[in-house]
Every structure is written in C-alpha cells, then in structure tokens.
Scaffold this active site. Structure first.
Site, PDB file in Angstrom:
ATOM      1  N   ASP A 477       0.851  -1.184   0.000  1.00 48.61           N
ATOM      2  CA  ASP A 477       0.000   0.000   0.000  1.00 48.61           C
ATOM      3  C   ASP A 477       0.888   1.235   0.000  1.00 48.61           C
ATOM      4  O   ASP A 477       1.928   1.279   0.655  1.00 48.61           O
ATOM      5  CB  ASP A 477      -0.889  -0.001   1.241  1.00 48.61           C
ATOM      6  CG  ASP A 477      -1.806   1.219   1.273  1.00 48.61           C
ATOM      7  OD1 ASP A 477      -2.783   1.211   0.501  1.00 48.61           O
ATOM      8  OD2 ASP A 477      -1.539   2.148   2.047  1.00 48.61           O
ATOM      9  N   ILE A 478       0.454   2.255  -0.791  1.00 49.51           N
ATOM     10  CA  ILE A 478       1.209   3.515  -0.861  1.00 49.51           C
ATOM     11  C   ILE A 478       0.721   4.417   0.278  1.00 49.51           C
ATOM     12  O   ILE A 478      -0.425   4.889   0.264  1.00 49.51           O
ATOM     13  CB  ILE A 478       1.020   4.201  -2.219  1.00 49.51           C
ATOM     14  CG1 ILE A 478       1.418   3.254  -3.355  1.00 49.51           C
ATOM     15  CG2 ILE A 478       1.826   5.492  -2.281  1.00 49.51           C
ATOM     16  CD1 ILE A 478       1.159   3.826  -4.727  1.00 49.51           C
ATOM     17  N   ASP A 521      -4.643   2.567  -4.439  1.00 47.72           N
ATOM     18  CA  ASP A 521      -3.216   2.698  -4.236  1.00 47.72           C
ATOM     19  C   ASP A 521      -2.614   1.409  -3.696  1.00 47.72           C
ATOM     20  O   ASP A 521      -1.466   1.396  -3.253  1.00 47.72           O
ATOM     21  CB  ASP A 521      -2.924   3.855  -3.272  1.00 47.72           C
ATOM     22  CG  ASP A 521      -3.583   3.617  -1.918  1.00 47.72           C
ATOM     23  OD1 ASP A 521      -4.609   2.917  -1.897  1.00 47.72           O
ATOM     24  OD2 ASP A 521      -3.067   4.123  -0.920  1.00 47.72           O
TER      25      ASP A 521
END
Length: 1265
Positions: A477-478, A521
C-alpha cells in the site's frame, strides 16, 4: 492510507474494515450497442413529405401509427424481459414454486431470478460445513463439486463443475449487442466459397443502359494495376498455363500430322511443303520438351507462346499453298481450329489472341481470293468464310474473357481470403496478448474452449477456480497517496499511476511474481502462480524490497512524502474468476485475508512477514519481531506472530550479486541495452527488457524483437509474400491426385462436390447469348451458301424465337429491376440450379446443332457419278472430273439447279454443313458450367449423329461435291490442244475427312473443357482452404473478442488494439455526471469457511459465483443497458452508469434512474435467494452521483478504473449503510425525488474523510399510475 482491503476471500475484512479503498476499484465497460437512448423515450413517426401540407387527417394517421409502433416496441421489450426471466428461473425455481404470471407478486416489477428450492436446500450451508446434504445435491445435479485440478487447462470436463445454459449466457455475453450482421438471403446457396455473386432482389442495374453495361462488364478483364500483383497472378497460374501450353502443343502436332496424312494420300507430292510441315512438328515437339523442363521459368512463358503463334502462322500459309484442287473452302477447318485453340489453350493476353485470330483469318481470305479469283461463285464462299471466321473469333473472345475473368477473380478472392486471414491473425495476436495480459493462459484457454463447446443445460454455472498450495502473497500500500493525488490533475493522476504501476509490473516480472489486481493505491501479487516455485517466498521479499526502492524515486521527484507498506504471507490460495461479466483474475483464501492484514498492520518502508513466510526463507534474511498485533486487531485476534525484514544475509547478497552478473552478461550478449521503462510504453509492447521469463511465456507473451519486426512489415507486402510462398509450395499434381478423380474430375469427398455444385455462375446469360449468336452466324452462312427453301426459313424463325425466349429469361438474372417478379423467379431458378442451367444449355446447343445440318435434307441427293456413267455409257469406276466438264448438262459448282432430272436444288458446298457443325461444337464449349464429361457426351452425340447422316443417307452429297470441286480446278488451257483429260490434283474424299476433323475438334474441345474444369476445381479447392483458414482465424478472433469485451470495455479494448495509435497515448477521460453503486454482502465472511467438507472453501465461492452470476444476468437486461458492471471485489459488486456518450442522458437523467432501479432489483433478488437457499445474506448498497475520471493503468496488465470523490463517497455510502437498505447521498436524492421515487431521510452520518453528511434511504420506485 491504511486499513485492510478486500482482495481476498469474500467476507474478509475488506468488506468492512477498509471501505475507503474502494474508490479506485474499477473496470467499467462502455456500451457500444445499437440502441441509442433518447430522453423521454423513443418515438418513431412518419416524416412529412416535402412540398405538401400536412392535413389533420394525416396528422391523426401519423399519431396513430406512432402509438401503434410504440405499443409494438413495448410488447417486444416486455417479451424480451419475460424471456430473460425464464432464463434466470431455470436455476432458482422449483417444481413447487408458483408459475411466473401476472398473479405472481414476484413476477411483476423487476423480473426475478429463481433457483430450484431443492438445489439451494441441498447446498445451503452444507457446502460450507453446515450439514451433510452436499453429496445428494452433487448426485442429483450430475456434476462434481470439486474444483478443477491445479494447472488444468481443459474444457468443461476438466473442471468437473456443472455447466449451465447456452454458452452465450454461461459466459456473460450480451447477445443484444452483437446483431450487426445481416441475415443471409433465404434463397441464397450456402456453403460454397465464391457464393452467389449474381444479382439479388432489390439490387442490380436500374435501367436498360445499366443492364447492357452489366452484361458487357462480365467480358472485361484488365491487367492488375500493380506489376507485383500481376506477376503473382502469373505465378499463381504458371503451372496450369504450362499444362495448357503443353496440351496445345500436343493437339497442334496432331493437326499437323493429319494435314501431312491428307497431303500424302493425294498425288502429286511436294517435298518442300512436306518438309515444312514435318519441321513444324519437330519444332513443336522440341518446344514441348523445353517447356516441361524444371528450368522453364515464368518469364519464358511469353516467349514460348509467341514462338508457337509464329509456327502456327507458318503452317497456315504452307497448308493453304499446298497443291490441291483449288477451292476457297479448303483449309477452313484447321484455320478455325488454330484460331479457337489460340484463344482457349494459349496463355496469352486478349490483345495477342485477337491479333493472331484476325491474322489467321486474313491470311486464309487473301490466299483464297488470289487462288480462286476466276470463280464466279467466289463471293458467296468468301462471305461465308468471313462469317465463319468472325463467329470463331467471337466465340473465342466469349470463351477467353470469362475464363480469364474467372481466373483473375479466383486469384483476387484467394488473395483477399489470405489478406483477411493475415489481418485477423494480426488482430488475433494483439487480442491474445491483451487477453493473456489480464487472464493467465490456462484460464483464458479454458474459457475459450467452453465458448466453443456445446454445453448442456445444467443447474449451476461453471466456476473457473483452481487451488494452489505453497504460494506467497504480497500486499503493498502507498502511504501518503491521498496527498499525492490531491496535487494532480486527471491526466497527471493517470500518468502517475501508470508510471508507478508500470515499474511495479516490471519488477513483478523480474521477481517471478504474478500481479493480481490494483486496488486504488494498493498493489498485490502472488509468487508461485501459474507455475509452482520453491523460492516463492524469496521472490515476494525481493519484490517488496524493489517496490520500496522504487517508491523512494517517486518521493524524490515529487517531493511528496510517500512510502510503501508491504505485507507478505505464505500459504494456500484459490485463483480464478467469478461471475459472467467483467472478469478479473483474483485469489481467495484465508491466507490471502491474512496477507491483506499483514500489510495493514505493517510499517512504512518495511516488509512485514508472517512466521509461515519466514520458514520458507531458509535464514537468508535477518529479521526482527514485527509486533503486528499491536497495529491490527485481526492479527491480534488470531495470535499471528510477525516479523520485519532487516536486511539480507551475506550469503543472500552473494547469490543476488551472482544473479545480477548473469543478467548483465546475458544483456551484453544480446547486443543492445534494455529499453527504458516508462508509462508511455504500451503494455503489450513492453516485455520487461530483452527476454521473456518462463512465467510470462506461459501467459502468452512473445519476444519483443520478433513482434516489432512483424508489426513493422507492410500488410500488403506481407500478404503478397505469404501468397508467393503458398504458390511455390502448392503442388497441382498432388492436389489433383488427393482430391479429384482423374477422368470424371469430381471431388473424392462428397461434401466438397456438394459445395462445388452449389456454386452459381452468374455469366450463364452470357453463355446463352453467345450460343445464340453462333446460331445467327450459322443461319447467315446457310442462307449465303445453301439454296433457299420454305423449310429453311420457317425452321430458322422457330429456332430464333425459342432462343430469344431462352436468352431473355437467362439475362433477366443480371437485370432484375427491369422485369416482373415471376420472370425474376424463373430466371433465378434456372441460373442458380446447376441441373436447370445444364438442361437449358443442352437445349440451346441442340437447337444450334440442328440448325447446322437440317437443311441438308432439302438438297438433291442423286448420285452424280451414276448420272455421268449413264450419260457417257461407261461404268461409274471410269468416271472422272473431265466427264463433268464434257457433260451436256453443263454442270458446275455455281449451278444450284438440280441434275439428273430431279427438282431438288443442288447443294454443291456440303462442307459448309460440316463447318457449321464445328461452330455448334464451339458453342458447346462456351458453357463453362457444364462439366467436361457432360460436354464430352454431348459432343460425341453430335459427332455420331452428324457422321451417320453424312455416311449413310447423304453420302452422295459429299461425293458429288468432291467431283465438282476437282472438275472446277482442271485447267484445260494447258492441254496442248489434245482431247485427253489433263493431269489434275486429287483430294481426300469429304466423307473421309469429315469424321476425322470432327474427331480432332471433339478431342481438342474436350481437353480444353477438362483444363477449364480442372483449373476451376483447383481454384475452388485452394480458395476453400484459404476461406476455411480465414474462418477459423476469424472464429478464434471472435472467441478472443468475446472474452476480451467481457474483461475490458469495448472502447478501451479498441483503443489498445488500434494499430494507428501512438505509443505515448494514454487512455483517460473525464465524465461529467456518473452514477456509482457499491453493493456488498455484509455478512458473507461469516458464511465463508475453509473445511475439507467444502473443498477448502471452493463450494462457498461457488455460492458467491451463482449470486454474482444472477446480478450479471440482471444487468444484461435491455432496460439496464445504460449500466456498466465495473468489477467485483470479494463479495462487493460495483456498477456505474453514464460513463460514455451512448449511456449518458444529460437531460432526462435516465441513467441515474436505471441504476436506482438496478439497486432495488438486487435487493429483491437477494431476498429471494435467501428465501430459497435458507441463508440470511444481508446486502448493503450505496449510491452517489457526480464527476469521475476514467482511465487505464498498468503497463503489463491494463486495468480500467474510475477515480474521484464521487467513487469515494459511493463507497462510503455502502460501508456506512444499514443491512438490507439502499443509502444515497443528497445529490442522488434530489434527482430521484424529482422523479417521484420513494425515499426517507436517515439523517446525518459521519463519513471518514468527509465529516458529517446528510443521507437518505431509497425505499421504492415511482408509484404506479
């Protein structure tokens, strides 16, 4: 961003714990259908005629017609709706359920999908470990509930699951969108390539001038404008032309030998003339040997043809100058033979054939005029000769032109088939690459096999699920993506995501990981799919390290504090696709759920792994305790021991260095540097450098060097090159021996013969017209040279009327608009039926043949030898030509008065009957649709009848002519005043010559007919093979397209498949007003369990598959055509409307109302499923409207997504909703309330990221009026 995402099994925390990430879930399909929507409903009325006023009566009629059309349209839509309900009811409705009718409360309004009660009862909760009825259901359903074996790529049998309904429904294919093709004409013949190219009802010329041009057009043949194409055409028919040339040489040798025999049989012999004929035979034989040598090339064909024409001209001159009883009719038969064979058997262009025919005719006429200038009857003979030669040239043109046109048309159609096949092959390769970039090969191949397979109507849909043990799952995950996205425009956001995930895709390929999905994301992939790997944990750890390094570059460039949070777990997964529409490859299992929570409980810039993953790493990485339970409730609840990767050990560093060195050496050996990876690289043009990994090869990727070289080739050159190779490779002798019988020239396979016999020759009218023209020439010849009689005129008039009628009916086929329907139908029945056209052709030839010799019976048949013997009181054996000159009756060739005291006129030129019969034989050869065996039988019958007439009842006619011709050639001026009969030339009797020359003609015409039919059949066979290959490629292309359009929107797929698009062109668009829906089964996680009794959860997924399939069938209904299914994530169903111009209704907002109706339909459907499956699934639905950004991200695996605040809020409406209720925003409320939908205010709801929002519940549609 934090929190778990539902990418794993249905019922994982994604449906509850991470709703904020649903904003980027997306894969919407833009409708490209033929049903454009108009606000307020579609109305169709009559247009007002220009220049006239519309009366009230006319207005009333128009309004009535509009009402009737609207009523018919409503009935049609209602019928389609009922049919859709019946398809859905096949699985859900039991025998004890009430029928679907007007009194059924569940049949009105929304059209439910019913499942058999027993099926749901026997499945119920048992398949998920809640009972013991599963085995009974499996036995009753006739299928196994076991998942297909891992790695299986078979068809229906490989999966073991029960197949369901027709394949168009099974695979979620919307039939109403594929009706662009016109239906075939009922009377058209099917099955044969080439088909019926004739006129049809409603098409064709509009006037007499156009009709005449259409008739003339069929005799036109021009050289191809491209020299390269013309050379290919010559190569295409080179072997056949070579065979034809050899055949012509053989018959010319035969004719020369016949001429030599005739000359040798009559004294005196002239050696120079004999030497010329013998030399011609020798030259032709030498040429025949040279033409059949392997060194004989296509370029030598023209030279050989013109050399042969020169030899023929020499033989013509020598034959006419040979010493013989002079006569203007001598040599006509071989002149006709030479002219016709040059047109038909000599492979030269029309100009050369016409010039040769005219030159041969002129030579005969000139020499005849010079040698017989003193004959007072010469004019009649010359006129007859001109008519005969003119007819021969015209018949030659009528035979040469259609044959050449047919050959060129066959070549062109074959080339077009090859061109279409190669075009389809190129498109198919693009579709394959695009398809296999989204689905693994084994899944895609199994789906295509199921499309093609005939499936039985069974209870449950096939589920494409496979189980894989020993894999590692990575979730990343960003962190900080929200702040990054807030600083970007729509295009910049798409470009940023495309660039970032393109790097991730490349890293996944290098680390032997298979990217599964992109969720906003969040990026997750699996190692060990589709092929098992022992180092799957190492691959995921290395992938995580590379991703953290890659995100650091983004952080440096953008200046935004973004980082990666990576979680990894190893275990078991179920992989495949669910539903009928918008497939996306996904993985499910409790281990996937755990991996998802490992990412949620991880730390930014660190790799968070479980103990299971650590056990596969073999101590190659230094770790420290992760304490994931402190950051994630799921990990704490399940007591998951976690670790954080510190660094790799020295041993691992050395291994990585060695691998990097090997990669550099491999790169240097290739000779060029790997291309720079960027977002602008189209996904199917980039294969991760200079090589393709084994996994990607298994998924259908090719070497980029080969592909780029292939795409850079000119399509036209590629077609010509392919055709050239095919021409060189084909063997005419092998094709004949394998497929065609040697003598009959029929196909060995009955199906091939049936297809060939169904071909329609639309030039039949021209054949009949040409034969009728031959009849007219024969009439003129007979009228010119034969004494007139009443019988002659009446017979010719009768035949003329009959042939005019036949020509008229046959030509109507080419000029259908000029004549009434019954005549058109009669013409079609004749032309389109091979039997009927053959019978009409035989009838025409019979009339022509009868007209050629029937006047013979009106001529004087008395024996001139007997009359002269009686007059001179000698025996008939002592009578010679001088007795004719000394006769008191003053007999001569020009005298038509009957001799020997008979009233019948004298026919002194009976050889013209033979020449007329030769013309009738030429008319027989004009009919190309008659088989060579049929022509042979017909010509032998003509020969037999005529020879019997000549040799039995009318033999004296020819004996008398021989005597008169010899007498006419005697020159008494060179007798030196003596009374003795001077020495004179003799000739072979006509009764001997006639059968020989007719036999030579029959043989030559049969060889020509065999050559024409053999060529036509080989062309048909080759074209059929090309057509079948093209159809197979198009069928495969259709399978790929149907699968592809069920994965990506049609306009998106077309964008990526377009050859003319730029490599740096991204796909994105801004949508003004889109309605978005999220519908989730809130308690499905409680239903999903992994037990041995339910095949480790596969049967729970089967239940979810059936529910999603019902939803997919509902969204396929015509009234929901404005809606697009975006995707399913776990047990959440996402749809939207108004994503393109064809579905967006700016004025009437019908796309918004359609989505609201769809949401209510899903609620009702879920209630009915619960009722018949004895479950208690609770569905929450959230709706919102507003602007969104749609685009495609992912270089290797394109994924269509929609982004924006509208999507985020719609997701929040679902996650903050109430079970069994539909929650909408204020914007949605205003539109629906204005259309009298039933809503109630829920009040203020706290929404993450938005604060407090006023929301409403949708309770029902507009009240019924």
């Amino acid at each position: 961003m934090s929190g778990p995402r539902s990418a794993s099994p249905p019922g994982c925390a994604a449906t509850r714990g991470g709703p904020e990430h649903r904003a980027a879930w997306g894969e919407a399909e833009a409708r490209a259908n033929g049903h454009p929507h108009a606000a307020g409903g579609a109305t169709r009325g009559c247009s007002k005629k220009p220049g006239g006023a519309v009366t009230p009566q006319l207005q009333q009629q128009q309004q009535q017609q509009q009402h009737e059309q609207q009523h018919e349209q409503q009935q049609h839509e209602q019928q389609q709706h009922v049919q859709q309900q019946q398809r859905l009811a096949k699985r859900w409705r039991g025998d004890d359920d009430p029928p679907l009718g007007g009194d059924d409360p569940l049949a009105g309004g929304f059209g439910f999908s019913f499942r058999s009660r027993s099926a749901w009862q026997e499945r119920g909760g048992d398949d998920c470990g809640r009972g013991s009825r599963r085995r009974r259901r499996g036995a009753a359903g006739g299928g196994s509930s076991r998942a297909p074996p891992a790695g299986g790529g078979g068809g229906p049998a490989a999966a073991g699951g029960a197949e369901v309904r027709p394949r168009s429904v099974e695979l979620g294919l919307d039939e109403r969108r594929g009706r662009g093709r016109a239906e075939p004409e009922p009377e058209a013949e099917a099955g044969a390539p080439g088909g019926d190219r004739g006129a049809r009802d409603g098409d064709g010329p509009a006037g007499p001038g156009a009709c005449c041009r259409a008739l003339l057009q069929i005799f036109r043949s021009k050289k191809f404008p491209s020299d390269k194409l013309e050379r290919l055409y010559q190569r295409y028919f080179f072997r056949l032309n070579q065979s034809s040339l050899t055949m012509l040489m053989a018959v010319l040798v035969l004719v020369c030998l016949v001429m030599l025999a005739f000359h040798a049989a009559r004294p005196p012999l002239r050696l120079p003339h004999l030497a010329v004929l013998a030399a011609a035979v020798g030259v032709i034989l030498v040429m025949a040997v040279l033409c059949n040598r392997a060194a004989f090339h296509q370029d030598h064909m023209g030279l050989a043809c013109y050399a042969l024409i020169a030899v023929v001209l020499a033989v013509q001159v020598v034959g006419l100058l040979l010493p013989q009883p002079r006569s203007a009719s001598e040599g006509i038969w071989w002149t006709v033979f030479f002219i016709y064979t040059i047109y038909t058997l000599l492979p030269v262009r029309m100009r050369a054939a016409v010039l040769s025919g005219v030159l041969l005719s002129a030579l005969h006429l000139a020499i005849a005029l010079r040698a017989n200038a003193q004959d007072r009857f010469l004019l009649k003979q010359l006129v007859s000769n001109v008519l005969i030669f003119s007819c021969t040239n015209i018949v030659g043109v009528c035979t040469h032109y259609p044959a050449e046109v047919s050959q060129r048309q066959a070549f062109q159609e074959t080339r077009e088939c090859i061109q279409a096949r190669l075009h389809s092959q190129r498109e198919n390769q693009q579709q394959e690459r695009l398809l296999l970039s989204v689905l693994p090969r084994h899944v895609a191949m199994e789906m295509k096999a199921d499309i093609n397979a005939k499936q039985e109507d069974m209870m449950f849909h096939k589920i494409y699920i496979q189980k894989h043990d020993n894999v590692s799952i990575l979730f990343a995950d960003i962190e900080g993506f929200t702040s990054l996205a807030s600083q970007c425009t729509a295009q910049e956001l798409v470009m940023t995501l495309n660039e970032l995930f393109a790097r991730f895709d490349k890293l996944a390929a290098e680390n032997h990981c298979l990217r599964i999905k992109i969720l906003g994301d969040c990026y997750y992939c699996v190692s060990g799919l589709p092929e098992a790997r022992a180092d799957h944990a190492h691959c995921c750890v290395e992938m995580g390290m590379d991703m953290i390094e890659a995100i650091s570059l983004v952080r440096e460039v953008t200046g935004v504090n973004v980082n990666m949070r990576v979680g990894i777990h190893s275990g078991r997964v179920h992989c495949g696709v669910l539903g009928l529409r918008k497939w996306q490859f996904d993985v499910w299992s409790n281990d996937v759920t755990l991996a998802n929570h490992m990412e949620a409980g991880g730390k930014a810039g660190r790799i968070h792994i479980t103990k299971a993953t650590l056990s596969y790493l073999n101590g190659d990485y230094e770790v420290e305790p992760g304490c994931g339970g402190e950051r994630n409730a799921y990990l704490k609840e399940h007591s998951i021991e976690t670790f954080l990767i510190l660094r790799c050990t020295q041993k691992r560093k050395e291994e990585k260095a060695m691998i990097a060195k090997m990669n550099r050496q491999r790169t240097n050996s290739i000779g060029h540097n790997p291309p720079h990876w960027g977002a602008e690289r189209p996904f199917y043009n980039h294969l991760g450098g200079n090589q393709v990994s084994k996994e990607m090869k298994r998924m259908g990727f090719e070497d980029p060097k080969d592909k780029n070289a292939q795409e850079s080739a000119n399509p036209e050159d590629e077609v010509d090159e392919f055709l050239g190779r095919a021409i060189d490779a084909r063997s005419i002798d092998r094709l004949r021996s394998e497929h065609v019988r040697k003598f009959l020239l029929t196909f060995r396979e009955p199906d091939l013969e049936k297809k060939y016999s169904k071909q329609v020759d639309d030039r039949f009218g021209a054949y009949v017209a040409c034969a009728s023209l031959v009849f007219l020439f024969i009439c003129f010849v007979q009228i010119t040279i034969v004494p007139h009689s009443v019988f002659m005129l009446s017979f010719y008039l009768t035949c003329f009327l009959l042939l005019t009628l036949v020509v008229f009916v046959s030509v109507i086929y080419s000029c259908v608009k000029l004549f009434p329907g019954p005549l058109q139908s009669l013409s079609r029945k004749i032309v389109r039926s091979k039997t009927n056209s053959t019978l009409v052709g035989v009838f025409t030839i019979t009339l022509v043949f009868l007209s050629a010799f029937v006047n013979m019976f009106m001529c004087n048949s008395e024996d001139l030898l007997g009359c002269l013997a009686d007059e001179h009181n000698i025996s008939t054996s002592r009578v010679n030509a001088c007795h004719v000159a000394a006769s008191a009756a003053n007999l001569s060739l020009g005298d038509e008065q009957g001799f020997c005291g008979t009233p019948w006129p004298s026919c002194n030129f009976p050889e013209y009957f033979t020449y007329s019969v030769l013309l009738s034989l030429l008319a027989c050869s004009v009919f190309l649709q008659i088989s060579c065996i049929g022509k042979l039988v017909l010509m032998l019958a003509i020969e037999l009848i005529y020879v019997l007439v000549v040799e039995v009842p009318r033999v004296t006619l020819f004996d008398n002519a021989d005597l008169l011709v010899t007498a006419n050639a005697i020159d008494f001026n060179n007798n030196n005043g003596t009374s003795q009969c001077p020495e004179h030339a003799t000739k072979v009797a006509l009764k001997v010559v006639t059968p020989i020359i007719i036999s030579v003609f029959v043989l030559a015409l049969y060889l020509h007919a065999q050559q024409v039919e053999s060529t036509a059949r080989l062309d048909f066979l080759w074209k059929l093979q090309a057509t079948e290959e093209k159809e197979e490629m198009e069928e495969l292309q259709a399978y790929n397209r149907r699968l592809l359009h069920n994965i990506l929107p049609k306009d998106v797929a077309a964008h990526f498949l377009a050859r003319e698009r730029r490599n740096d062109e991204l796909y994105y668009q801004s949508c003004e007003c889109v309605a978005v829906m999220f519908a989730s089964i809130a308690n499905f996680s409680e239903f999903y369990v992994e037990l041995e009794a339910n095949n480790e959860g596969v049967e729970c997924l089967r239940v979810l598959n059936e529910i999603i399939a019902d939803f997919d069938e509902i969204i396929s209904e015509d009234r929901f055509r404005q809606l697009e299914k975006i995707k399913t994530i776990g047990s959440t169903y996402m749809a939207a409307s108004g994503l393109n111009d064809s579905t967006y209704d700016k004025v009437g907002k019908t796309h918004i109302k359609a989505l609201a109706d769809f949401a209510m339909k899903l609620m009702d459907q879920m209630k009915y499923i619960n009722e018949h499956s004895f479950n208690n699934f609770q569905m929450k639905i959230g709706l919102n409207i507003g602007p969104v950004v749609a685009g495609v991200i992912g270089a290797r695996k394109p994924q269509y997504d929609i982004w924006g605040n509208t999507v985020n809020v719609a997701s929040r409406m679902d996650s903050t909703g109430v079970p069994d209720r539909i929650q909408v925003t204020t914007d949605m409320y205003q539109v629906l309330a204005a259309n009298t939908y039933q809503l109630e205010c829920r009040g203020v709801v706290k929404v993450k990221g938005k604060g407090e929002m006023m929301t409403y519940f949708l309770n029902g549609g507009p009240p019924l009026s």
